[in-house]
Write a protein that holds these residues in place. Structure first.
Motif, PDB file in Angstrom:
ATOM      1  N   TRP A  87      37.711  44.735  37.069  1.00 63.83           N
ATOM      2  CA  TRP A  87      38.254  45.808  36.219  1.00 63.83           C
ATOM      3  C   TRP A  87      39.021  46.830  37.063  1.00 63.83           C
ATOM      4  CZ3 TRP A  87      36.299  50.986  36.314  1.00 63.83           C
ATOM      5  CH2 TRP A  87      36.841  51.837  35.341  1.00 63.83           C
ATOM      6  N   LYS A  88      38.435  47.219  38.197  1.00 62.10           N
ATOM      7  CA  LYS A  88      39.107  48.180  39.081  1.00 62.10           C
ATOM      8  C   LYS A  88      40.428  47.622  39.611  1.00 62.10           C
ATOM      9  CE  LYS A  88      36.099  49.133  42.209  1.00 62.10           C
ATOM     10  NZ  LYS A  88      35.547  49.778  43.427  1.00 62.10           N
ATOM     11  N   LYS A  89      40.411  46.360  40.034  1.00 56.89           N
ATOM     12  CA  LYS A  89      41.636  45.741  40.551  1.00 56.89           C
ATOM     13  C   LYS A  89      42.717  45.686  39.476  1.00 56.89           C
ATOM     14  CE  LYS A  89      39.764  44.879  44.558  1.00 56.89           C
ATOM     15  NZ  LYS A  89      40.159  45.685  45.758  1.00 56.89           N
ATOM     16  N   ALA A  90      42.294  45.413  38.237  1.00 57.12           N
ATOM     17  CA  ALA A  90      43.256  45.352  37.130  1.00 57.12           C
ATOM     18  C   ALA A  90      43.902  46.711  36.887  1.00 57.12           C
ATOM     19  CB  ALA A  90      42.554  44.859  35.868  1.00 57.12           C
ATOM     20  N   LEU A  91      43.093  47.775  36.929  1.00 52.75           N
ATOM     21  CA  LEU A  91      43.631  49.123  36.707  1.00 52.75           C
ATOM     22  C   LEU A  91      44.624  49.501  37.797  1.00 52.75           C
ATOM     23  CD1 LEU A  91      40.582  51.253  35.480  1.00 52.75           C
ATOM     24  CD2 LEU A  91      42.282  50.005  34.146  1.00 52.75           C
ATOM     25  N   GLU A  92      44.319  49.116  39.040  1.00 53.97           N
ATOM     26  CA  GLU A  92      45.206  49.449  40.157  1.00 53.97           C
ATOM     27  C   GLU A  92      46.589  48.820  39.987  1.00 53.97           C
ATOM     28  OE1 GLU A  92      43.090  48.129  43.588  1.00 53.97           O
ATOM     29  OE2 GLU A  92      41.548  49.673  43.429  1.00 53.97           O
ATOM     30  N   GLU A 123      42.129  50.318  22.935  1.00 53.53           N
ATOM     31  CA  GLU A 123      40.872  50.566  23.633  1.00 53.53           C
ATOM     32  C   GLU A 123      40.280  49.214  24.021  1.00 53.53           C
ATOM     33  OE1 GLU A 123      38.228  52.982  21.396  1.00 53.53           O
ATOM     34  OE2 GLU A 123      39.601  54.690  21.288  1.00 53.53           O
ATOM     35  N   ILE A 124      40.305  48.922  25.314  1.00 52.17           N
ATOM     36  CA  ILE A 124      39.851  47.626  25.815  1.00 52.17           C
ATOM     37  C   ILE A 124      38.627  47.833  26.702  1.00 52.17           C
ATOM     38  CG2 ILE A 124      40.538  45.514  26.985  1.00 52.17           C
ATOM     39  CD1 ILE A 124      43.434  46.315  26.612  1.00 52.17           C
ATOM     40  N   ASP A 125      37.575  47.099  26.424  1.00 51.37           N
ATOM     41  CA  ASP A 125      36.356  47.254  27.219  1.00 51.37           C
ATOM     42  C   ASP A 125      36.531  46.620  28.596  1.00 51.37           C
ATOM     43  OD1 ASP A 125      34.828  44.346  27.028  1.00 51.37           O
ATOM     44  OD2 ASP A 125      36.050  44.800  25.278  1.00 51.37           O
ATOM     45  N   ASP A 126      35.671  47.032  29.530  1.00 51.93           N
ATOM     46  CA  ASP A 126      35.782  46.596  30.926  1.00 51.93           C
ATOM     47  C   ASP A 126      35.697  45.083  31.072  1.00 51.93           C
ATOM     48  OD1 ASP A 126      35.708  49.290  31.166  1.00 51.93           O
ATOM     49  OD2 ASP A 126      33.855  49.397  32.331  1.00 51.93           O
ATOM     50  N   LYS A 127      34.767  44.450  30.373  1.00 49.22           N
ATOM     51  CA  LYS A 127      34.584  43.002  30.512  1.00 49.22           C
ATOM     52  C   LYS A 127      35.811  42.236  30.049  1.00 49.22           C
ATOM     53  CE  LYS A 127      31.632  39.083  29.338  1.00 49.22           C
ATOM     54  NZ  LYS A 127      32.813  38.227  29.111  1.00 49.22           N
ATOM     55  N   SER A 128      36.425  42.687  28.970  1.00 51.35           N
ATOM     56  CA  SER A 128      37.605  41.995  28.465  1.00 51.35           C
ATOM     57  C   SER A 128      38.747  42.050  29.481  1.00 51.35           C
ATOM     58  CB  SER A 128      38.050  42.605  27.139  1.00 51.35           C
ATOM     59  OG  SER A 128      37.076  42.394  26.136  1.00 51.35           O
ATOM     60  N   ILE A 129      38.856  43.160  30.174  1.00 55.28           N
ATOM     61  CA  ILE A 129      39.885  43.277  31.215  1.00 55.28           C
ATOM     62  C   ILE A 129      39.557  42.347  32.374  1.00 55.28           C
ATOM     63  CG2 ILE A 129      40.901  44.834  32.921  1.00 55.28           C
ATOM     64  CD1 ILE A 129      40.545  47.100  30.874  1.00 55.28           C
ATOM     65  N   ALA A 130      38.281  42.287  32.751  1.00 56.88           N
ATOM     66  CA  ALA A 130      37.856  41.381  33.827  1.00 56.88           C
ATOM     67  C   ALA A 130      38.101  39.924  33.433  1.00 56.88           C
ATOM     68  CB  ALA A 130      36.374  41.600  34.147  1.00 56.88           C
TER      69      ALA A 130
END
Length: 401
Positions: A87-92, A123-130
């Motif tokens: 999730w963090k890598k995706a946000l970066e 609004e996307i939850d953390d797991k879905s982004i991962a």
């Protein structure tokens, strides 16, 4: 139609910094959530991407830290592959802005192609982004092979190769490094004694693979309790590597099956075919346990007891864990507990072959495919259901609190 054009226009602006441009169809699929209720979604790509991520992470850690114990290797692996890190890598990299997460709604939709002064917030939850990150890894793996996926993972900031290194002209992505152990004359004599006395040449003949470095096969069968082997150490690190290798090979095989299993079937097949109990059954079926060096009377007694039970109920034990047909089989299956050590050595041998062959997945698959072929074919025709999913699908109104 306008929404689909809009989606493709957004994907065109997806830049991952790689030399090879992304395949728009696969990238769109990897960024489309199941909640969109579209004709495709990320779930199949997520399955293969998740397996490749765990495999490459395990390999890199094994390679980078040759003396680190398996407990610490597992901790480092979990830190990299956990949803929070992805999730963090995706946000970066601003990946969430490309994700199609919600079902199309005409009242909310606007075209980013023709409209530049409006903003639509999801609004996307953390797991879905991962999950999208894993699916993107799968997309690049399918499009460009392992090196293409590795390039994408490095762009994300995941540690899968030494920093600033990647060999684009090779099917492998790590620098050449001699991981074979060097021993003095006395140590080599002791190693040869362990190999000969353990009749490991018989095992090599049975699997059709001859180890170049005999320390690998000796180590693969040495339990931590076997203090007589002071040369190679125990099999735990090889088990860590072999587990990831087998998971990826089996997942890739069922992913590429011509039946094109749906995401739920892929998950169920992976759970059935990649687990310690199943590997333990195969270890007994093909007599891996006969070569185990293990100093525990109680432990060997448990292994021998399972061996006897397995020989009299082979099909019921292998298939009964996943496909229970009647009450008698249910009772038999519940009474069977596969000793973990059996699955461990099945995995450690895979790790040993992968290491000995110079990181060749083909070499491992050539040995292991014949061992698991019958179960692969059986479960492909009779896809097992996880008990929880079986219960849920029987009554979709069931709620778990």
């Amino acid at each position: 139609m306008a929404q689909r054009i809009n989606c493709f226009e957004r994907i065109k602006s997806f830049d991952n910094g790689n030399a090879c441009p992304p395949n728009a169809n696969l990238i769109l699929q990897a960024l489309t959530s199941k909640r969109c209720i579209d004709g495709f979604n990320l779930e199949r790509l997520e399955t293969i991407g998740d397996s490749f991520l765990k495999f490459t992470t395990s390999l890199f850690l094994f390679y980078k830290y040759p003396d680190l114990n398996v407990g610490d290797l597992v901790i480092l692996k979990d830190k990299q592959v956990q949803n929070y890190n992805l999730w963090k890598k995706a946000l970066e990299k601003n990946i969430p802005e490309f994700i199609m997460f919600e079902q199309f709604s005409a009242s909310k939709w606007f075209s980013t192609v023709f409209t530049s002064n409006e903003e639509y917030i999801q609004e996307i939850d953390d797991k879905s982004i991962a999950d999208c990150i894993e699916a993107l890894i799968g997309a690049y793996l399918i499009s460009y092979g392992p090196v293409g996926a590795i390039m994408f993972m490095k762009w994300l900031g995941l540690n899968v190769t030494p920093q600033n290194y990647i060999n684009l002209n090779s099917i492998h992505w790590l620098p050449k490094k001699n991981l074979s152990s060097k021993y003095n004359f006395d140590e080599n004599e002791k190693l040869n004694s362990l190999y000969v006395n353990g009749r490991l040449f018989d095992f090599e003949e049975s699997i059709g693979y001859s180890f170049k470095d005999k320390s690998h096969i000796v180590k693969a069968f040495t339990h931590s309790s076997y203090y007589d082997n002071t040369i190679t150490g125990c099999y735990q690190r090889l088990e860590f590597l072999g587990d990831a290798v087998l998971d990826y090979l089996i997942t890739r095989y069922i992913f590429e099956d011509k039946k094109e299993f749906n995401p739920g079937e892929l998950t169920d097949l992976r759970q059935a075919l990649v687990n310690n109990s199943y590997f333990g059954c195969l270890a007994v079926k093909y007599c891996f346990h006969k070569y185990l060096k293990y100093l525990s009377c109680t432990g060997m007694g448990i292994i021998d007891a399972f061996d006897k039970k397995f020989k009299s109920n082979e099909k019921e034990i292998i298939y009964g864990h996943f496909l229970l047909i009647n009450e008698n089989e249910t009772e038999q299956s519940e009474d069977v507990e596969v000793p973990k050590i059996l699955g461990d050595i099945f995995e450690s041998v895979a790790g040993a072959i992968y290491l000995d062959s110079g990181f060749s997945l083909d070499a491992v698959w050539k040995v292991y495919y014949p061992l698991i072929k019958s179960e692969l074919e059986y479960f492909s025709e009779n896809v097992p259901l996880h008990p929880i999913r079986m219960l849920y699908e029987a009554d979709e109104k069931t709620k778990f609190e």
